[in-house]
Design an enzyme around this catalytic site. Sequence first.
Site, PDB file in Angstrom:
ATOM      1  N   ARG A 184       7.045  -3.959   1.288  1.00  0.00           N
ATOM      2  CA  ARG A 184       8.286  -3.365   0.841  1.00  0.00           C
ATOM      3  C   ARG A 184       8.109  -2.413  -0.337  1.00  0.00           C
ATOM      4  O   ARG A 184       8.478  -1.250  -0.275  1.00  0.00           O
ATOM      5  CB  ARG A 184       9.165  -4.518   0.379  1.00  0.00           C
ATOM      6  CG  ARG A 184      10.587  -4.444   0.641  1.00  0.00           C
ATOM      7  CD  ARG A 184      11.146  -5.809   0.317  1.00  0.00           C
ATOM      8  NE  ARG A 184      10.362  -6.839   0.996  1.00  0.00           N
ATOM      9  CZ  ARG A 184      10.739  -7.389   2.131  1.00  0.00           C
ATOM     10  NH1 ARG A 184      11.867  -7.048   2.667  1.00  0.00           N
ATOM     11  NH2 ARG A 184       9.986  -8.289   2.713  1.00  0.00           N
ATOM     12  N   THR A 185       7.530  -2.925  -1.414  1.00  0.00           N
ATOM     13  CA  THR A 185       7.474  -2.145  -2.647  1.00  0.00           C
ATOM     14  C   THR A 185       6.597  -0.905  -2.482  1.00  0.00           C
ATOM     15  O   THR A 185       6.971   0.189  -2.906  1.00  0.00           O
ATOM     16  CB  THR A 185       6.946  -3.009  -3.804  1.00  0.00           C
ATOM     17  OG1 THR A 185       7.738  -4.202  -3.871  1.00  0.00           O
ATOM     18  CG2 THR A 185       7.036  -2.274  -5.111  1.00  0.00           C
TER      19      THR A 185
ATOM     20  N   LYS B   2     -15.954  -4.003  -4.472  1.00  0.00           N
ATOM     21  CA  LYS B   2     -17.372  -4.009  -4.837  1.00  0.00           C
ATOM     22  C   LYS B   2     -17.554  -4.362  -6.305  1.00  0.00           C
ATOM     23  O   LYS B   2     -18.654  -4.282  -6.845  1.00  0.00           O
ATOM     24  CB  LYS B   2     -18.000  -2.636  -4.581  1.00  0.00           C
ATOM     25  CG  LYS B   2     -17.987  -2.218  -3.130  1.00  0.00           C
ATOM     26  CD  LYS B   2     -18.522  -0.805  -2.982  1.00  0.00           C
ATOM     27  CE  LYS B   2     -18.309  -0.279  -1.580  1.00  0.00           C
ATOM     28  NZ  LYS B   2     -18.479   1.176  -1.518  1.00  0.00           N
TER      29      LYS B   2
ATOM     30  N   HIS C  99       8.822  -7.231 -12.783  1.00  0.00           N
ATOM     31  CA  HIS C  99       8.942  -6.337 -11.636  1.00  0.00           C
ATOM     32  C   HIS C  99      10.211  -5.515 -11.868  1.00  0.00           C
ATOM     33  O   HIS C  99      11.229  -5.735 -11.217  1.00  0.00           O
ATOM     34  CB  HIS C  99       9.050  -7.177 -10.354  1.00  0.00           C
ATOM     35  CG  HIS C  99       8.889  -6.379  -9.084  1.00  0.00           C
ATOM     36  ND1 HIS C  99       8.810  -5.010  -9.066  1.00  0.00           N
ATOM     37  CD2 HIS C  99       8.808  -6.785  -7.799  1.00  0.00           C
ATOM     38  CE1 HIS C  99       8.685  -4.604  -7.805  1.00  0.00           C
ATOM     39  NE2 HIS C  99       8.682  -5.669  -7.021  1.00  0.00           N
TER      40      HIS C  99
ATOM     41  N   ARG D  82       0.539  -2.370  -8.978  1.00  0.00           N
ATOM     42  CA  ARG D  82       0.809  -3.796  -8.772  1.00  0.00           C
ATOM     43  C   ARG D  82      -0.504  -4.527  -8.961  1.00  0.00           C
ATOM     44  O   ARG D  82      -1.538  -4.131  -8.422  1.00  0.00           O
ATOM     45  CB  ARG D  82       1.355  -4.057  -7.377  1.00  0.00           C
ATOM     46  CG  ARG D  82       1.290  -5.550  -7.041  1.00  0.00           C
ATOM     47  CD  ARG D  82       2.119  -5.931  -5.881  1.00  0.00           C
ATOM     48  NE  ARG D  82       3.536  -5.774  -6.158  1.00  0.00           N
ATOM     49  CZ  ARG D  82       4.474  -6.256  -5.353  1.00  0.00           C
ATOM     50  NH1 ARG D  82       4.154  -6.894  -4.258  1.00  0.00           N
ATOM     51  NH2 ARG D  82       5.743  -6.092  -5.654  1.00  0.00           N
TER      52      ARG D  82
END
Lengths: 316, 186
Positions: free
Chosen positions: A54-55, A82, A134, A104
């Site tokens: 969604r975000t 890595k 958020h 995020r």
Amino acid sequence: MRHLLSAGDLDVDAACLILDTAAQLASVTDRSVKKLPTLRGRTVVNLFFEDSTRTRISFEIAAKRLSADVINFAAKGSSVSKGESLKDTALTLEAMGADAVVIRHSSSGAPHRLATAGWIQGSVVNAGDGTHEHPTQALLDAFTLRHHLRAGTGDLAGLRVAIVGDILHSRVARSNVLLLRTLGAQVTVIAPPTLLPYGVNDWPCAVSYDLDDVLPHVDAVMMLRVQAERMHAAYIPSVNEYSRRYGLDICRLGLLPPHAIVLHPGPMNRGMEISADVADSARAVMVEQVTNGVSIRMAVLYLLLGGMTDEDRKDL
Amino acid sequence: MDSGFTDSARSVVLDAGDIGRAIRRISHEIVERNKGAADLILLGIPTRGVFLADRIAAAIEQIDGEGVAVGALDITLYRDDLRLRPARALESTAIPTGGIDDKVVVLVDDVLFSGRTVRAALDALNDIGRPRGVQLAALVDRGHRELPIRADFVGKNLPTALAEQVRVRLVGFDDIDEVTIEGGAR
């Protein structure tokens, strides 16, 4: 405003400016040409160290509607797997000329580090950091509440909102408590004691353990997802017991005042914190929340990138 | 201060009566040019263009007997000088139901100056639909165009120096109807 890191950084005026801007930008969604030239030539990087549908898509659509170039960077399948550090990833993005980084991260505070460490020049937007915040989710929730319960203008003074569920792990709850408080709403958080964070009594909200007690007195109820991926200890006895005491089913929906609406930030666990018939009822506004999310993110990107930036100032 | 003429830095060039007459004349010209008010849409450019559009619409309704569609068109997101200033708040855009396709759109603004606002408005229209024609009405044309744009309907042509400021006040948004020139050496 240079970055958007926390809903707590916004005062009433800044929050209302974002909501008002989003309200104007929402009309773009109804047009045949869903595109504005405003951010032409700007580059927005979606830097996602944690899964999101969604975000990420919402930010991507928002940036594209404003004509920005979008680069999606998922940690899986990149050099992060890595062993590359956040710093080196940031320096790489800076070298490639990112004007804004939407981040995020599973660690609380990662966006703040990115914004203040001096690794990058551009704006940083917090799209969810660990169990911290958020802010764009809180803004889109406020936008949805304002649209339904305050005719789409002004602040949320006097509005009563219940936030129910895994408050302990929820960045959505933290951002919402801060933002709704700023906008004048009265927030009650409801959860079993094990899912309330230490120090919750110092939050600018009321706390309750009993959902049925609170429901008749609120204008909106926000159900949170029980975050299985963060449930590393025995927080709840069983899914069934949680669902019976804190899940929103059709009987509990009847306790709400007739005008009250049901929000959920998604993704939903149907049958756990919310029953399927409630999720599909006319009182539930989840689909609108997603639509409003695009408008809110357009507004945030426009306000951060649409005007003069530090780089432009340097050129003068 | 009841008369601007007592102040050398500020002079009233249009008073309430002048503005009322200019709006009536513009309205007559719009009706005449378009042979009536059918298929017309007036779009005011915020802030004061919107109030001006409302008044022109009211005058056209008196002349033609039929109502004319009015709306607002915010051009902020289409400006070419966004990067010269911090991000601005947006004004409202309201397109009359039915859209602008195959209609004649009359853009309404208070002052026509560099022409850049109108350029932005034309770009904005382009994204909203395809009008049959676009015309431009301005209460004041103060010259100093930077783009090849002209108005179809002008309330008053006002020769100005670049340093001067033309200020329009309209009842509804302000407390009086008035156009003044401020600053500069006159």
